[in-house]
Design an enzyme around this catalytic site. Structure first.
Site, PDB file in Angstrom:
ATOM      1  N   PHE A 288       0.837  -1.202   0.000  1.00 10.16           N
ATOM      2  CA  PHE A 288       0.000   0.000   0.000  1.00 10.16           C
ATOM      3  C   PHE A 288       0.866   1.244   0.000  1.00 10.16           C
ATOM      4  CE2 PHE A 288      -2.170  -3.234   2.534  1.00 10.16           C
ATOM      5  CZ  PHE A 288      -3.465  -3.225   2.014  1.00 10.16           C
ATOM      6  N   ASP A 289       0.373   2.284  -0.665  1.00  6.53           N
ATOM      7  CA  ASP A 289       0.870   3.626  -0.428  1.00  6.53           C
ATOM      8  C   ASP A 289       0.301   4.036   0.934  1.00  6.53           C
ATOM      9  OD1 ASP A 289       1.920   6.266  -0.921  1.00  6.53           O
ATOM     10  OD2 ASP A 289      -0.081   6.891  -1.538  1.00  6.53           O
ATOM     11  N   GLY A 290       0.801   5.106   1.504  1.00  9.09           N
ATOM     12  CA  GLY A 290       0.325   5.524   2.815  1.00  9.09           C
ATOM     13  C   GLY A 290      -0.773   6.569   2.769  1.00  9.09           C
TER      14      GLY A 290
ATOM     15  N   ASP B 197      -2.957   6.054  -4.494  1.00  2.51           N
ATOM     16  CA  ASP B 197      -3.954   7.057  -4.881  1.00  2.51           C
ATOM     17  C   ASP B 197      -3.510   7.905  -6.060  1.00  2.51           C
ATOM     18  OD1 ASP B 197      -3.219  10.006  -3.092  1.00  2.51           O
ATOM     19  OD2 ASP B 197      -2.014   8.192  -3.021  1.00  2.51           O
TER      20      ASP B 197
END
Length: 155
Positions: free
Chosen positions: A4-6, A120
């Site tokens: 995941f990106d944060g 995102d």
């Protein structure tokens, strides 16, 4: 292996918004001042929490799980503390956390052996898609402009 990106993915977009308003210096100051304050959850925050439960179920006697979680974020080392403190506060350990700054995320995702990655920013999704299935999590910002700068990624 799920990566995941944060910000604006597992965490809220609060820090991204600070970056947009105040630039990199303002972002770093905000993160330093709030390093011990856990972030709110983003669109995949609850998913990360549930995935962490599954990860714990499959922990072996050596503390290694069949379910592995990675965080690969465009934050750099100057803004890492809040991510680590948030993961700890949530009880959601990541097997790996990478703060790549302006570097391309794809080599990290490939080395981690990620099966899927969520980000995102469409630019990062496209850059990662050459090495891993990548899903776009629509964020609160213009998808054509990176919120926290990153290096040039292949389109």
């Amino acid at each position: 292996r799920i990566a995941f990106d944060g910000d604006a993915v597992v965490f809220s977009a609060e820090s991204d918004e600070v970056y947009k308003r105040e630039g990199l210096e303002g972002f770093r100051k905000f993160e330093s001042q709030n390093a011990s304050k856990p972030m709110e959850g983003g669109p995949f925050g609850e998913f990360l929490k549930k995935l962490s439960v599954l990860r714990a179920i499959y922990l072996d006697e050596n503390g290694v799980s069949k379910v592995r979680i990675g965080i690969v974020t465009a934050r750099d080392s100057a803004a890492h503390a809040r991510v680590i403190n948030t993961l700890r506060a949530w009880g959601t350990p990541a097997d790996e956390a990478h703060f790549v700054g302006q570097w391309n995320k794809a080599p990290i995702l490939k080395a981690f052996g990620a099966h899927i990655f969520f980000d995102d920013q469409e630019k990062h999704v496209l850059g990662a898609s050459g090495v891993v299935a990548a899903g776009h999590v629509p964020g609160p910002h213009d998808g054509s402009a990176p919120v926290i700068p990153s290096g040039d990624l292949p389109a």
